[in-house]
Design a protein around this motif. Structure first.
Motif, PDB file in Angstrom:
ATOM      1  N   PHE A 174       0.679  -1.145   0.054  1.00 10.14           N
ATOM      2  CA  PHE A 174      -0.190   0.039   0.236  1.00 10.14           C
ATOM      3  C   PHE A 174       0.892   1.278   0.205  1.00 10.14           C
ATOM      4  O   PHE A 174       0.512   1.968  -0.699  1.00 10.14           O
ATOM      5  CB  PHE A 174      -1.064   0.050   1.252  1.00 10.14           C
ATOM      6  CG  PHE A 174      -2.095  -0.750   1.035  1.00 10.14           C
ATOM      7  CD1 PHE A 174      -2.918  -0.811   0.009  1.00 10.14           C
ATOM      8  CD2 PHE A 174      -2.352  -1.737   2.044  1.00 10.14           C
ATOM      9  CE1 PHE A 174      -4.006  -1.463  -0.208  1.00 10.14           C
ATOM     10  CE2 PHE A 174      -3.430  -2.592   1.983  1.00 10.14           C
ATOM     11  CZ  PHE A 174      -4.238  -2.621   0.892  1.00 10.14           C
ATOM     12  N   ALA A 229      -4.036  -0.275  -6.870  1.00 10.66           N
ATOM     13  CA  ALA A 229      -4.220   0.031  -5.255  1.00 10.66           C
ATOM     14  C   ALA A 229      -5.559  -0.656  -5.135  1.00 10.66           C
ATOM     15  O   ALA A 229      -5.575  -1.305  -4.027  1.00 10.66           O
ATOM     16  CB  ALA A 229      -3.917   1.466  -5.244  1.00 10.66           C
ATOM     17  N   ASP A 233      -6.628  -3.464  -2.494  1.00 10.95           N
ATOM     18  CA  ASP A 233      -7.319  -2.941  -1.247  1.00 10.95           C
ATOM     19  C   ASP A 233      -8.844  -3.853  -1.202  1.00 10.95           C
ATOM     20  O   ASP A 233      -9.157  -4.410   0.026  1.00 10.95           O
ATOM     21  CB  ASP A 233      -7.795  -1.543  -1.336  1.00 10.95           C
ATOM     22  CG  ASP A 233      -8.483  -1.072   0.051  1.00 10.95           C
ATOM     23  OD1 ASP A 233      -7.850  -1.140   1.075  1.00 10.95           O
ATOM     24  OD2 ASP A 233      -9.329  -0.440  -0.174  1.00 10.95           O
ATOM     25  N   SER A 291      -4.573  -0.044   6.557  1.00 10.93           N
ATOM     26  CA  SER A 291      -3.982   0.080   5.110  1.00 10.93           C
ATOM     27  C   SER A 291      -4.034   1.349   4.608  1.00 10.93           C
ATOM     28  O   SER A 291      -3.482   1.871   3.732  1.00 10.93           O
ATOM     29  CB  SER A 291      -4.950  -0.728   4.530  1.00 10.93           C
ATOM     30  OG  SER A 291      -6.347  -0.284   4.246  1.00 10.93           O
ATOM     31  N   ALA A 295      -1.263   3.619   3.116  1.00  9.81           N
ATOM     32  CA  ALA A 295      -1.377   4.552   1.873  1.00  9.81           C
ATOM     33  C   ALA A 295      -1.352   6.134   2.097  1.00  9.81           C
ATOM     34  O   ALA A 295      -0.561   6.873   1.058  1.00  9.81           O
ATOM     35  CB  ALA A 295      -2.640   4.448   1.228  1.00  9.81           C
TER      36      ALA A 295
END
Length: 565
Positions: A174, A229, A233, A291, A295
Motif C-alpha cells: 500500500f 491499489a 485493497d 491500510s 497509503a
C-alpha cells in the motif's frame, strides 16, 4: 505529525475520554440484551422490559451526544493541525533558495501542497477518529468476552493473528503504491500547469492535441496505479471480512451446542454474538484503517521531504537590521558555483560608492544576472564576501537586505490582480495616493487612467492584459514605491518600442537619483550616464573601460571589450 499535535494534547486527551465513555456505553448494549433474555423474559414481567429498554435508550442518547462532541473536537484539532502543516509547507517553499526552486516543477510543489496534504488531512481528521473508535470497541469487547467465557473469547480472537500477518504483508505494498499514485498525480499536475501557463505558445504552434495527449497519457498512468491499489485493497478487505465472519459462525456453532447442553444461557450466547460483532468489526476496521494509513504514508513522505530540506540562505544568529541611509557596496574576491560544480563567477572584486551607478556589460551567460542576485542574497557567494557599508552582507538580517533592494527586470512578473495591488506590492502599507504618485513618476498614470477600471483594472495572469511597455512601467512604479537605497535594472528597456523606451528611460533616470544602481544593459545609450562600466566574460571582470572606450570613440580599438565579452 505527532510533534505538530503536541500543542493540542489537552484537547486530544478530552476527545479520547469522551470517545472512551461513549464506547463504554456502546458496550453496555449486549449486557442489557442478556438481562432481557435471561431474567426479564423468563419472569414474564413486561414492566421490566420497558424499564430495561428505556434505560438502554437513555444510555444511547447520552452516548450519541458524547460521541458527537468527541469526534467533532478531534476532527477540529485534526483540521487545525493540517492547516498549520499547509501554512508551514507554504512558508518553507518561500524560505528555500532559488537553487532549490530552479530544480523543481511548480506543478509538483502545488501537488504536494494540495492533494498530498489533503491525503494527510483525511488520515489525521477522519481515519484517526474511526481508528480510535474501533480500537476502544475491540479492546472493551475483548475484555468483557474473556470475563464472560474465555473459551468463546479465544475463538473470536483466533482470527487476530491472521489479520495481523495479512496487514503486515499488505502494508508495504500500500505504501509503495500510494507513493507511486501521488508521484504520477503530481506529474499530471505539472503537465497541466505548464500547458495552461504556456497556452499562447501552445496555440501558436497548434499543439492543443499534443498537450491533451500528454495530459491524457499521464492520467492513464495514474489510473493504472490507482486501479492496482484498489484491486489489492478490495482483496484485502474481502479476506478480512471472510475471517471475521468465520469466527462469528464458529461462535454460533459452539455456543449453540453449549446452550443445547445447558452449559450456557441463551442470553449469554446472544450477548456473546453481539460482542463478537464488536470485536470482528473492530479488527476489520483497524485493518482497513491501517491500510489507509499506510497509503497516506506516501503522501507523508512527499510532504516531509520538502520540510526536511534545509534552507541554504538564512539569517545568522546575531544578524542585525540594515538601516542605511546610503548603500556602499564592495565585492571582495567573490566566487559562486552551483552544487553541481558549475562555476558562474570567480575573482570578482570592485567598489561602488553610495549613490553611484555601475553598468554591467557582457555576453549572455557571462554571469551578470547572477552577480546582481548575490546583492539581494537570492544566493550567497561560495567564495569571498560582499560588504554593505563596511559589513559583510551576511551580517544583516535577510529581510532588511531585501527591503533595501528594488529590482526592475526585463521579464516583468505581475500578479493576476489589480494594477493598484501590483504597484502596492513594492510597499504593502502604502496609501492609494502614494501608489498613484509612484505611477506618475513611472510615467504610468496616464495609460492607467484610460483603462476602464483605472487602478482597479485586473491585469490577468502575469499581466497578459497589458502591453510590454505598460507592464514595464508598472514594474518601475512598484520599484519606486519601495524607495530602496539599492536599485537593480536587469535589461529594463530591452524589447520595448521606441516611444515606450523613452518614457521608461525617463522614469529610470528619475529613479536612479541618489540610489546605488546596478544596471545590466546591451544598448550603448543606457550606459552613457554610468559612473563605472564593468565588462564580464566567463564569470570574470575583464575590464573597466569608460563609455568612450567601450564604444571605441577615443582609440579606435575600444570595441575589443565588447568583442571579448
Amino acid at each position: 505529525m505527532l510533534s505538530m499535535a503536541r500543542p493540542h494534547l489537552p484537547g486530544v486527551a478530552l476527545c479520547l475520554v469522551l470517545i472512551l465513555v461513549a464506547m463504554a456505553i456502546q458496550l453496555s448494549l449486549p449486557l442489557g440484551v442478556q438481562a432481557i433474555f435471561d431474567r426479564v423474559l423468563s419472569s414474564g414481567d413486561k414492566r421490566q422490559v420497558h424499564i430495561v429498554a428505556g434505560g438502554l435508550l437513555l444510555f444511547f442518547v447520552v452516548r450519541s451526544l458524547l460521541s458527537f462532541w468527541g469526534q467533532f473536537l478531534l476532527q477540529r484539532i485534526g483540521d487545525t493541525i493540517v492547516v498549520d502543516l499547509r501554512k508551514q509547507l507554504f512558508r518553507h517553499y518561500h524560505d528555500l533558495g532559488l537553487l532549490y526552486h530552479h530544480k523543481q516543477n511548480v506543478g509538483d510543489l502545488l501537488s504536494r501542497l494540495g492533494s498530498d496534504v489533503a491525503a494527510l488531512r483525511n488520515a489525521v481528521s477522519n481515519l484517526l477518529v474511526a481508528f480510535l473508535t474501533n480500537f476502544f470497541q475491540l479492546a472493551g469487547a475483548t475484555v468483557i468476552m474473556m470475563l464472560m467465557n474465555w473459551k468463546l473469547g479465544l475463538m473470536v480472537l483466533a482470527v487476530s493473528p491472521l489479520v495481523s500477518v495479512l496487514t503486515r504483508v499488505c502494508a508495504p505494498v500500500f505504501r509503495r503504491l500510494s507513493a507511486t499514485i501521488q508521484d504520477r498525480l503530481a506529474s499530471s499536475t505539472t503537465i497541466a500547469q505548464e500547458s495552461l501557463a504556456g497556452i499562447e505558445i501552445t496555440k501558436t504552434f497548434g499543439r492543443e492535441a499534443y498537450e491533451s495527449g500528454r495530459y491524457g497519457d499521464s492520467m492513464t498512468r495514474f489510473l493504472e496505479s490507482a486501479i492496482r491499489a484498489r484491486r489489492i485493497d478490495a482483496a484485502f478487505n474481502a479476506t478480512i471480512a471472510f475471517l471475521t465472519s468465520f469466527s462469528t459462525i464458529a461462535i454460533f456453532w459452539y455456543g449453540g451446542i453449549e446452550v443445547a447442553d445447558g452449559g450456557l444461557s441463551a442470553g449469554t450466547l446472544v450477548a456473546f454474538l453481539l460482542y463478537s460483532q464488536n470485536v470482528t468489526q473492530g479488527i476489520a476496521g483497524i485493518a482497513q484503517h491501517y491500510s489507509s494509513f499506510s497509503a497516506a504514508a506516501g503522501a507523508t513522505r512527499r510532504v516531509f521531504e520538502i520540510l526536511d530540506t534545509p534552507v541554504e540562505v538564512r539569517d545568522a544568529e546575531d544578524a542585525i537590521p540594515f538601516e542605511g541611509p546610503g548603500a556602499a557596496i564592495r565585492f571582495d574576491d567573490v566566487g559562486f558555483q552551483y552544487r553541481s560544480g558549475v562555476r558562474v563567477l570567480q575573482d570578482i572584486s570592485f567598489d561602488v560608492g553610495a549613490g553611484q551607478t555601475v553598468a554591467l556589460v557582457g555576453a549572455s551567460g557571462a554571469g551578470k544576472s547572477t552577480l546582481v542576485k548575490l546583492i539581494s542574497r537570492l544566493f550567497d557567494p561560495t567564495e569571498g564576501s560582499i560588504r554593505l557599508n563596511g559589513r559583510d552582507l551576511r551580517d544583516y538580517s535577510l529581510q532588511s537586505v531585501r527591503n533595501a533592494v528594488a529590482v526592475v527586470s526585463q521579464d516583468v512578473f505581475l500578479f493576476g490582480s489589480s494594477i493598484m495591488e501590483n504597484i502596492r506590492y513594492g510597499r504593502l502599507d502604502a496609501s492609494d495616493a502614494e501608489v498613484e504618485a509612484a505611477a506618475r513618476a513611472a510615467n504610468a498614470h496616464e495609460f492607467i487612467e484610460r483603462l476602464s477600471d483605472g487602478y482597479m483594472t485586473q491585469v490577468g495572469e502575469r499581466g497578459v492584459q497589458l502591453s510590454g511597455g505598460q507592464r514595464q512601467r508598472i514594474s518601475i512604479a512598484r520599484a519606486l514605491l519601495r524607495n530602496a537605497p539599492i536599485l537593480i535594472l536587469d535589461e529594463a528597456t530591452s524589447a520595448i518600442d521606441g516611444r515606450s523606451e523613452a518614457l521608461i528611460q525617463d522614469a529610470i533616470d528619475r529613479m536612479r537619483s541618489s540610489r546605488t544602481t546596478f544596471m545590466i544593459a546591451h544598448r550603448h545609450e543606457t550606459l552613457r550616464n554610468a559612473d563605472r562600466i564593468l565588462v564580464l566574460s566567463g564569470g570574470r571582470i575583464i575590464g573597466s573601460p569608460d563609455y568612450q572606450q567601450l564604444i571605441g570613440e577615443d582609440d579606435g580599438g575600444g570595441r575589443r571589450w565588447l568583442k571579448e565579452a
